[in-house]
Design a protein around this motif. Sequence first.
Motif, PDB file in Angstrom:
ATOM      1  N   VAL A 110       0.847  -1.190   0.000  1.00  0.00           N
ATOM      2  CA  VAL A 110       0.000   0.000   0.000  1.00  0.00           C
ATOM      3  C   VAL A 110       0.883   1.240   0.000  1.00  0.00           C
ATOM      4  O   VAL A 110       1.668   1.466   0.917  1.00  0.00           O
ATOM      5  N   LYS A 111       0.748   2.022  -1.034  1.00  0.00           N
ATOM      6  CA  LYS A 111       1.435   3.299  -1.143  1.00  0.00           C
ATOM      7  C   LYS A 111       0.387   4.341  -1.484  1.00  0.00           C
ATOM      8  O   LYS A 111      -0.366   4.776  -0.621  1.00  0.00           O
ATOM      9  N   GLU A 112       0.300   4.757  -2.737  1.00  0.00           N
ATOM     10  CA  GLU A 112      -0.805   5.616  -3.151  1.00  0.00           C
ATOM     11  C   GLU A 112      -2.030   4.765  -3.466  1.00  0.00           C
ATOM     12  O   GLU A 112      -3.162   5.192  -3.287  1.00  0.00           O
ATOM     13  N   GLY A 113      -1.817   3.563  -3.937  1.00  0.00           N
ATOM     14  CA  GLY A 113      -2.870   2.585  -4.167  1.00  0.00           C
ATOM     15  C   GLY A 113      -2.462   1.272  -3.529  1.00  0.00           C
ATOM     16  O   GLY A 113      -1.594   1.216  -2.669  1.00  0.00           O
ATOM     17  N   ILE A 114      -3.100   0.189  -3.968  1.00  0.00           N
ATOM     18  CA  ILE A 114      -2.785  -1.144  -3.447  1.00  0.00           C
ATOM     19  C   ILE A 114      -2.285  -2.014  -4.592  1.00  0.00           C
ATOM     20  O   ILE A 114      -2.963  -2.173  -5.608  1.00  0.00           O
ATOM     21  N   ARG A 115      -1.092  -2.558  -4.415  1.00  0.00           N
ATOM     22  CA  ARG A 115      -0.502  -3.455  -5.399  1.00  0.00           C
ATOM     23  C   ARG A 115      -0.340  -4.831  -4.760  1.00  0.00           C
ATOM     24  O   ARG A 115       0.146  -4.948  -3.628  1.00  0.00           O
TER      25      ARG A 115
END
Length: 389
Positions: free
Chosen positions: A298-303
């Motif tokens: 999780v950073k700006e979105g979820i990968r």
Amino acid sequence: MEQAHLKTLLQRYLDNSLPPEELKELIAHLQQDAQQDTLLQAVQQALAGGAYAVPTDAAQKDAIFRNILQKAAEQAAPAALQPVKHRSGLWKAAVAAMVIVLAGAAAYFTAGHRRTSHTPALARQDVLPGVNKAVLILADGRRITLDSAARGTLAQQGDVTISQTGNGQLDYNGSGANGKVVYNTVATPRGGQFRITLPDGTKVWLNAASSLHFPTAFPAGERNVEVTGEVYFEVAPQAAAPFVVTARGTAVTVLGTRFNVNAYTDEASVNTTLLEGSVRVAHQGHAVTLKPGEQAQVKEGIRVLDNVDTEALMAWKNGRFSCNDIPLEDIMRQISRWYNVQVVFEDQITDTYSIEISRDVPLSKLLRFLELSGGVHFEVNEKTIIVKK
């Protein structure tokens, strides 16, 4: 050479206490094809209680071993020793083990350049690894120091008893039905780790520089905790009460499972890795459900990453450093937390490194292991590691 004597030389080389004349003897013996069986047996004995594990990449094994012999030859008597030969069969097994036995040796390599600095300067300033220690912060603000030596009851909050067991583990016992919900925090410092069993039976391991904020007794129908740093959970199943972990704006929801949350503020993302069961990771209106072996970043979105190396990711809980072909800066952040040291990069190091070693070893041995792979040199000034090419 008798096997016992060879084992002694190997151990002295590992400890940087091998005098020059014995170094010559060891190097000469290593170049004798006729002594392969003796060498292999001695190496296996030396490894029996050691901290190292054999690298998996065959090319890396051979390259490091050749570097060891070349550097040792320079230290002993450059003109007197023959070039290192490629060997096969049983010798390859000996090479694989030999790499590890000599990983703590006074052997340093950079890309095609010879260095003259020596490991004892590192050893004189050695730093010991982290230990089991933490601070328990009670609801009224009282702070209790936790370590492996403490035993027995530590505090009473309502009908909940807080005790520390003989293995250094913190246990909460009681329903909390006789009072309002109050919260405690367990925080580990840099150079510390700790284990706690929550009121519902969930087992939690805290890595260095981490914290867990939780109620002394969970209210009916919910189990919510907050974490910082890196924390591993083995959640006790309760279908009527989901277990929710919050970290840096990310919520991880489970019923009963095993998973790890890495939420250090100096890492680029909050990483949740699932080992068993199922978890739901949510962040800013987006959510994913993980399967075992997957990791949500999780950073700006979820990968979502699949087939992650869960064994390496969980090595910290099992008392080891385990890194496979990752940037040196990532490794040094782990080292910094566990040994409570600062790391300064004097040069940019773009190479990736692999390491498999116990977290119980002194700092100097771990740094020698990394130096052995080439391209990097460390200087230790009290509690600061300076990283150079």
